[in-house]
Scaffold this active site. Structure first.
Site, short mmCIF file in Angstrom:
data_model
loop_
_atom_site.label_atom_id
_atom_site.label_comp_id
_atom_site.label_asym_id
_atom_site.label_seq_id
_atom_site.Cartn_x
_atom_site.Cartn_y
_atom_site.Cartn_z
N HIS A 36 0.84 -1.21 0.00
CA HIS A 36 0.00 0.00 0.00
C HIS A 36 0.87 1.25 0.00
CE1 HIS A 36 -3.66 -2.34 0.72
NE2 HIS A 36 -4.31 -1.24 0.39
N LYS A 101 -9.84 -7.14 8.54
CA LYS A 101 -10.51 -7.35 9.83
C LYS A 101 -10.42 -6.07 10.65
CE LYS A 101 -6.52 -9.14 12.41
NZ LYS A 101 -6.33 -8.27 13.58
#
Lengths: 174, 283
Positions: A36, A101
């Site tokens: 990322h 999550k």
């Protein structure tokens, strides 16, 4: 249980509602912290991403190595909030599904509503079980990052839960 | 005084076995509690999440694969007998060899980077480990080791409370830390609390507490009661399995204590996910 496919259609995406459980099949990309950061820096410099993420799903994961005879090692989700800094830029480019999550920040949720995207979760720590739904793994780029490289998974009936839907309804806000 | 020699190879093999086994086989204390908590849940979603975790841990044990992809940073608590000499490469090097062999040959994920801020290049063998050594009388080495995942490690905290805060201050800090962590540390969690000592001692005690069976209680009845009380309060928070709501937010709360300074009351909270992995060996 509802079945969905990646890349997801607009119709399926809009039909998902907060708390709804799904079995996902098809293709997704993996990326976590380091990948990322690299993609974000490319965009900051006005450069192109190494993958076309328009319409795609990204799974926040760094798998364990595969034992001989296995397609992949255990590969449960990692905490999504660490990708919050980078997610809105990817959503603006058309990313439709994020899988991880835990909770997301308000900036991400606002961007999801604006761009009509969803956030799905897998059960953290159910890594050996989740690995059973991964049928094929291809390395796409950033090989030097090892477990943090970008891979493409072919998945079949991957068990997921809709945590934040395209209207911004959030399973963690109760 | 007689000195006992332990071959570096023997030590390194024992360490390798500890790290493979703790990653493949969840402890009975955790499995029993997961099973009991599933019975106790009212919500179907909470039950289903716990079922996934239980099934996952069974798959890992049956197939000898890690229960979680985050096989952790290697942490060891060592009680080193003062009459032991490690022959060959020496103690720390033998431990690092054991960690390296476990992570490379055991198909465990290599999650350690060489430098925290600037380089962040993966060391590719999960070394170095974090080793806490205490010298004790005797001719044995006792090691308790575990792989510590960082989803939960990142949710941990230390606070320098002062004596007037009392037990209520301790409770509030533990509960605030767990509430703030919410769904991120992969609940149901194990909460390790270290109280006393100095800044770093409290943190070390908190980690040590997560390496204790959740079926054991602090030997001082007052702290044992505090463990029970905190567990009860945490399980009323409705964070629940995977943070999706329910009665099972924590599987256990373990407290470790140490004498401290007249001016202080350090408290550390080390959160561990449900994959609370630790094994011990005596050599």
């Amino acid at each position: 249980m509802k079945r969905i496919n990646f890349p997801i259609t607009d119709e399926q995406l809009l039909s998902l509602s907060c708390g709804e459980r799904v079995l996902a099949s098809g293709y997704l990309y993996t990326a976590r912290d380091a990948a990322h950061k690299r993609m974000y820096e490319l965009l900051q410099n006005g450069e192109k991403l190494p993958i076309d993420i328009k319409g795609q799903a990204i799974y926040y994961v760094g798998a364990a190595p595969a034992k001989p005879g296995y397609v992949i090692g255990p590969c449960g989700p990692t905490s999504s909030y660490r990708m919050d800094k980078y997610a809105p830029s990817l959503l603006d480019l058309g990313l439709k599904v994020m899988i991880g999550k835990g909770a997301r920040g308000q900036d991400v949720i606002d961007s999801m509503i604006k761009n009509q995207a969803v956030y799905l979760i897998a059960v953290g720590g159910a890594a050996a079980l989740i690995a059973k739904s991964i049928k094929k793994v291809d390395l796409i780029c950033y090989e030097d990052l090892g477990t943090e490289a970008i891979y493409r998974y072919e998945v079949e009936d991957m068990p997921l839960i809709t945590a934040i839907d395209s209207k911004g309804r959030n399973i963690y806000v109760r | 005084m007689k000195v006992r020699e332990i071959a570096a190879q023997e030590l390194s093999s024992a360490v390798e076995k500890l790290f493979k086994e703790c990653n493949y086989y969840i402890g009975d204390d955790i499995m029993d509690e997961l099973t009991a908590c599933r019975e106790n849940e009212d919500s179907q979603l909470a039950k289903d999440v716990l079922t996934q975790i239980i099934d996952n841990d069974k798959i890992a044990a049956d197939e000898q694969i890690p229960m979680c992809q985050d096989t952790g940073m290697a942490v060891l608590f060592v009680e080193y007998g003062d009459r032991v000499v490690v022959d060959g490469e020496g103690f720390d090097a033998a431990v690092e060899s054991g960690v390296r062999n476990a992570y490379v040959s055991g198909y465990l994920r290599k999650s350690v980077v060489n430098d925290p801020v600037f380089d962040r290049v993966n060391t590719k063998d999960n070394t170095p480990a974090v080793i806490h050594t205490t010298i004790v009388p005797g001719d044995k080495i006792r090691i308790t080791a575990g792989g510590k995942g960082f989803g939960s490690e990142n949710m941990s905290a230390v606070k320098m409370l002062t004596p007037s805060a009392g037990v209520e201050g301790v409770k509030q800090f533990v509960l605030d830390t767990v509430r703030y962590a919410g769904p991120n540390p992969c609940p149901p969690i194990v909460v390790g609390v270290g109280i006393g000592g100095t800044f770093e001692k409290a943190a070390q005690l908190a980690k040590k507490a997560t390496f204790r069976s959740i079926k054991t209680r602090h030997e001082d009845a007052r702290y044992a009661q505090l463990e029970e009380e905190l567990l009860g309060e945490i399980n009323k928070m409705n964070i629940g399995p995977a943070g999706l709501g329910g009665k099972t937010t924590a599987l256990g709360v373990n407290i470790e204590t140490y004498p401290t300074h007249i001016a202080g009351m350090p408290v550390a909270v080390n959160i561990c996910c449900h994959a609370c992995r630790h094994k011990s060996v005596e050599i």
